[in-house]
Design a protein around this motif. Structure first.
Motif, PDB file in Angstrom:
ATOM      1  N   LEU A 245      -2.424  16.665   0.531  1.00  0.00           N
ATOM      2  CA  LEU A 245      -1.798  15.829   1.561  1.00  0.00           C
ATOM      3  C   LEU A 245      -0.303  15.688   1.289  1.00  0.00           C
ATOM      4  O   LEU A 245       0.516  15.761   2.213  1.00  0.00           O
ATOM      5  N   TYR A 246       0.036  15.483   0.042  1.00  0.00           N
ATOM      6  CA  TYR A 246       1.444  15.354  -0.366  1.00  0.00           C
ATOM      7  C   TYR A 246       2.226  16.612   0.004  1.00  0.00           C
ATOM      8  O   TYR A 246       3.378  16.551   0.430  1.00  0.00           O
ATOM      9  N   ASP A 247       1.584  17.772  -0.150  1.00  0.00           N
ATOM     10  CA  ASP A 247       2.215  19.048   0.188  1.00  0.00           C
ATOM     11  C   ASP A 247       2.103  19.385   1.672  1.00  0.00           C
ATOM     12  O   ASP A 247       2.608  20.420   2.117  1.00  0.00           O
TER      13      ASP A 247
ATOM     14  N   ALA B 299       0.841  -1.192   0.000  1.00  0.00           N
ATOM     15  CA  ALA B 299       0.000   0.000   0.000  1.00  0.00           C
ATOM     16  C   ALA B 299       0.878   1.244   0.000  1.00  0.00           C
ATOM     17  O   ALA B 299       2.003   1.236   0.512  1.00  0.00           O
ATOM     18  N   LEU B 300       0.328   2.324  -0.558  1.00  0.00           N
ATOM     19  CA  LEU B 300       1.016   3.611  -0.599  1.00  0.00           C
ATOM     20  C   LEU B 300       0.753   4.334   0.724  1.00  0.00           C
ATOM     21  O   LEU B 300      -0.401   4.597   1.087  1.00  0.00           O
ATOM     22  N   THR B 301       1.817   4.668   1.450  1.00  0.00           N
ATOM     23  CA  THR B 301       1.671   5.274   2.774  1.00  0.00           C
ATOM     24  C   THR B 301       2.347   6.633   2.824  1.00  0.00           C
ATOM     25  O   THR B 301       3.327   6.889   2.128  1.00  0.00           O
ATOM     26  N   TRP B 302       1.807   7.499   3.686  1.00  0.00           N
ATOM     27  CA  TRP B 302       2.299   8.876   3.858  1.00  0.00           C
ATOM     28  C   TRP B 302       3.265   8.922   5.029  1.00  0.00           C
ATOM     29  O   TRP B 302       2.996   8.358   6.095  1.00  0.00           O
ATOM     30  N   HIS B 303       4.389   9.620   4.847  1.00  0.00           N
ATOM     31  CA  HIS B 303       5.373   9.742   5.925  1.00  0.00           C
ATOM     32  C   HIS B 303       5.827  11.185   6.155  1.00  0.00           C
ATOM     33  O   HIS B 303       6.735  11.416   6.941  1.00  0.00           O
ATOM     34  N   GLY B 304       5.229  12.138   5.469  1.00  0.00           N
ATOM     35  CA  GLY B 304       5.603  13.530   5.637  1.00  0.00           C
ATOM     36  C   GLY B 304       5.515  14.254   4.305  1.00  0.00           C
ATOM     37  O   GLY B 304       5.153  13.676   3.276  1.00  0.00           O
TER      38      GLY B 304
ATOM     39  N   GLY C 248       2.467   6.626   8.085  1.00  0.00           N
ATOM     40  CA  GLY C 248       1.995   5.276   7.817  1.00  0.00           C
ATOM     41  C   GLY C 248       0.568   5.197   7.333  1.00  0.00           C
ATOM     42  O   GLY C 248       0.104   4.106   6.946  1.00  0.00           O
ATOM     43  N   ASP C 249      -0.169   6.317   7.326  1.00  0.00           N
ATOM     44  CA  ASP C 249      -1.542   6.308   6.822  1.00  0.00           C
ATOM     45  C   ASP C 249      -1.563   5.924   5.344  1.00  0.00           C
ATOM     46  O   ASP C 249      -0.724   6.372   4.558  1.00  0.00           O
ATOM     47  N   ILE C 250      -2.552   5.119   4.950  1.00  0.00           N
ATOM     48  CA  ILE C 250      -2.709   4.689   3.560  1.00  0.00           C
ATOM     49  C   ILE C 250      -3.566   5.706   2.826  1.00  0.00           C
ATOM     50  O   ILE C 250      -4.680   6.024   3.254  1.00  0.00           O
ATOM     51  N   LEU C 251      -3.049   6.218   1.713  1.00  0.00           N
ATOM     52  CA  LEU C 251      -3.730   7.251   0.955  1.00  0.00           C
ATOM     53  C   LEU C 251      -4.609   6.641  -0.141  1.00  0.00           C
ATOM     54  O   LEU C 251      -4.576   5.451  -0.405  1.00  0.00           O
ATOM     55  N   GLY C 252      -5.372   7.519  -0.790  1.00  0.00           N
ATOM     56  CA  GLY C 252      -6.117   7.132  -1.972  1.00  0.00           C
ATOM     57  C   GLY C 252      -7.611   7.068  -1.768  1.00  0.00           C
ATOM     58  O   GLY C 252      -8.094   6.319  -0.917  1.00  0.00           O
ATOM     59  N   HIS C 253      -8.360   7.852  -2.555  1.00  0.00           N
ATOM     60  CA  HIS C 253      -9.813   7.821  -2.435  1.00  0.00           C
ATOM     61  C   HIS C 253     -10.512   7.623  -3.782  1.00  0.00           C
ATOM     62  O   HIS C 253     -11.734   7.712  -3.857  1.00  0.00           O
ATOM     63  N   GLU C 254      -9.756   7.360  -4.835  1.00  0.00           N
ATOM     64  CA  GLU C 254     -10.347   7.030  -6.133  1.00  0.00           C
ATOM     65  C   GLU C 254      -9.930   5.599  -6.462  1.00  0.00           C
ATOM     66  O   GLU C 254      -8.786   5.353  -6.847  1.00  0.00           O
TER      67      GLU C 254
END
Length: 390
Positions: free
Chosen positions: A44-46, A3-8, A55-61
C-alpha cells in the motif's frame, strides 16, 4: 483520535480523525495498545495495490483492550484481545469450513462488485487494506471498530505481554499456514524465499513441523542471521546462484517443498525482476514474481509449493510448463487466522514458539511515518516495527 492515514505513494501521516462507533450489534470497540507495520502494508505504501482513498486508516496487525461492545458481542469490557486481520462472519459456507479468509459476508456488496470481475469471486473483508477488501479502518490508531467481534478476537491470558502475542493477528499464523500448506514431512528439505517477518516465521514453523533442513534465501545480512539463529541454512542471492546452491544442498534432487514469502514486489537485478519493476512503475503490470518463478524451477519433481506472499493482479513469464511437467502441487491464499489462534497461543504460552526475536524497533504511534520509511528502505536493520499508542 489519532490514526495513521494514507495519502498517496510513500505519503502516510498521523492525523486526527473521528472516533469509531458501534455500527452493528456484534461490534466491539478496542483501545489499541500495540499495532505493527506489516510487509503487506508496504504494498500500500508503494501504491502497487489499487483501491485506497486519501485519508484511509491503515494497519491490520493490532491488539488492545475492549472498551465498548454491541449487545451481541461475546467480549467484555476490560478484556485484552488480539484481532485477526481477516474479518469473518463465522456462519457462511466458507467460515463453517474454517476457510475464514474466504468469508462471503464481511465485504460489503458495493466493494464485492470491484473484485469479482478480477478474481472470479469477491474477496472477503480485511482490516486497514483497500476498498477492494471492504474499506474497513485499520488498527494503526488509538481506537478501532471490530466487526463480528464474537468470531475473530482471542482473549489474551494475564501474564502474556503484548510483544509475545501481537503477531497472532497475522504473521505468525501466516508463517504457520505457509508451512502447513507445504505438507512438510519428517526430514524434508524446505526452501523459503524471503526472510522478512512471514518468511522467518515460516522457517520457524517448518522446523517445528519436523523439516530436516530449512534453507532461507534473502539478501539482507541481518535477516539471514536471524534465519540462521532459528536453525536454517542460508543463501545470499546476491552472492550465490540460488538454483545451483539448492540442488547441491538437497543432494541433487531439489527441495521437497518451497515457500514464496516474498510476493508481488520481488527486488534484485535478475532480468525478469528489472522488467517487472519497470512495468509496475509505468502502470502496465502489477506483480513482480521473480521469487515465485525461481521457487517453481527449484522444487523437486512431485514437490510442493506454498505461496503466502501477497499477489494482487497478473504476471507474465509464468513457468506453467514446469508446474505441469514436474507434477508439483501449489497451495496459497490469505491466512485463515482464526483456525490457528488457540493452538498458537498455547505454544506461545508454553514457550514452544517465540515471536519477540523479530522486533527491531518500538515507536510511538506519532512516529509511524518514520517507521514505514525505514521498514521499506532500511530492511536490513528494521526487521519489524511495533507501534505503541498512548
Amino acid at each position: 483520535m489519532r490514526a495513521l492515514t494514507w495519502h498517496g505513494k510513500h505519503d502516510v501521516r498521523v492525523d486526527t480523525v473521528p472516533d469509531p462507533e458501534i455500527v452493528n450489534p456484534r461490534d466491539a470497540i478496542l483501545k489499541v495498545t500495540s499495532t505493527a507495520i506489516c510487509g503487506s502494508d508496504l504494498h500500500l505504501y508503494d501504491a502497487v495495490i489499487p483501491g485506497l482513498q486519501s485519508g484511509d486508516i491503515l494497519g491490520h496487525e493490532f491488539m488492545g483492550e475492549v472498551v465498548e461492545t454491541g449487545p451481541d458481542s461475546t467480549l467484555r469490557k476490560g478484556q485484552r484481545v488480539v484481532v485477526p486481520f481477516t474479518i469473518s462472519c463465522g456462519a457462511c459456507f466458507f467460515c463453517q469450513r474454517q476457510q475464514y479468509s474466504a468469508c462471503d459476508n464481511s465485504n460489503p456488496v458495493d466493494n464485492q462488485d470491484l473484485t469479482e470481475p478480477l478474481y472470479g469471486h469477491a474477496m472477503s473483508g480485511l482490516f486497514g487494506y483497500t476498498h477492494l477488501t471492504g474499506g474497513y479502518p485499520g488498527g494503526q490508531a488509538e481506537y478501532v471498530r471490530v466487526p463480528y467481534s464474537d468470531v475473530g478476537p482471542i482473549v489474551v491470558p494475564d501474564g502474556l505481554e503484548d510483544d509475545k502475542v501481537l503477531f497472532l493477528s497475522d504473521i505468525l499464523p501466516t508463517g504457520w499456514m505457509a508451512a502447513e500448506n507445504a505438507d512438510i514431512e519428517e526430514g524434508d528439505v524446505v526452501a523459503v524465499w524471503g526472510c522478512g517477518p512471514v518468511g522467518l516465521f515460516a522457517v520457524q514453523s517448518a522446523l517445528a513441523m519436523g523439516a530436516g533442513k530449512v534453507i532461507a534465501i534473502d539478501e539482507w545480512p541481518n535477516r539471514l542471521d536471524l534465519a540462521r539463529k532459528l536453525g536454517a541454512e542460508v543463501i545470499d542471492f546476491k552472492r550465490t546462484h540460488v538454483l545451483e546452491a539448492l540442488m547441491e544442498m538437497s543432494g541433487g534432487i531439489g527441495p521437497d517443498a518451497v515457500i514464496d514469502a516474498v510476493g508481488m514486489e520481488a527486488h534484485g537485478f535478475a532480468p525478469d525482476t528489472l522488467l517487472d519493476n519497470l512495468k509496475q512503475r509505468i502502470g502496465v503490470g502489477a506483480d513482480s514474481a521473480h521469487a515465485l518463478r525461481e521457487a517453481i524451477l527449484a522444487v523437486r519433481k512431485g514437490g510442493r509449493i506454498s505461496i503466502p506472499g501477497v499477489y494482487g493482479g497478473f504476471l507474465d513469464k509464468f513457468p506453467l510448463g514446469a508446474v505441469m511437467e514436474k507434477g508439483v502441487q501449489i497451495r496459497t491464499g490469505q491466512t485463515h487466522v482464526q483456525r490457528y489462534l488457540k493452538e498458537l497461543l498455547h505454544k506461545i504460552g508454553e514457550g514452544e514458539l517465540d515471536t519477540t526475536f523479530l522486533i527491531s524497533h518500538r515507536l510511538p504511534l506519532e512516529e509511524a511515518a518514520r517507521g514505514y520509511e525505514n521498514f521499506r528502505f532500511n530492511q536490513n536493520d528494521w526487521t519489524k516495527v511495533v507501534l505503541k499508542t498512548g
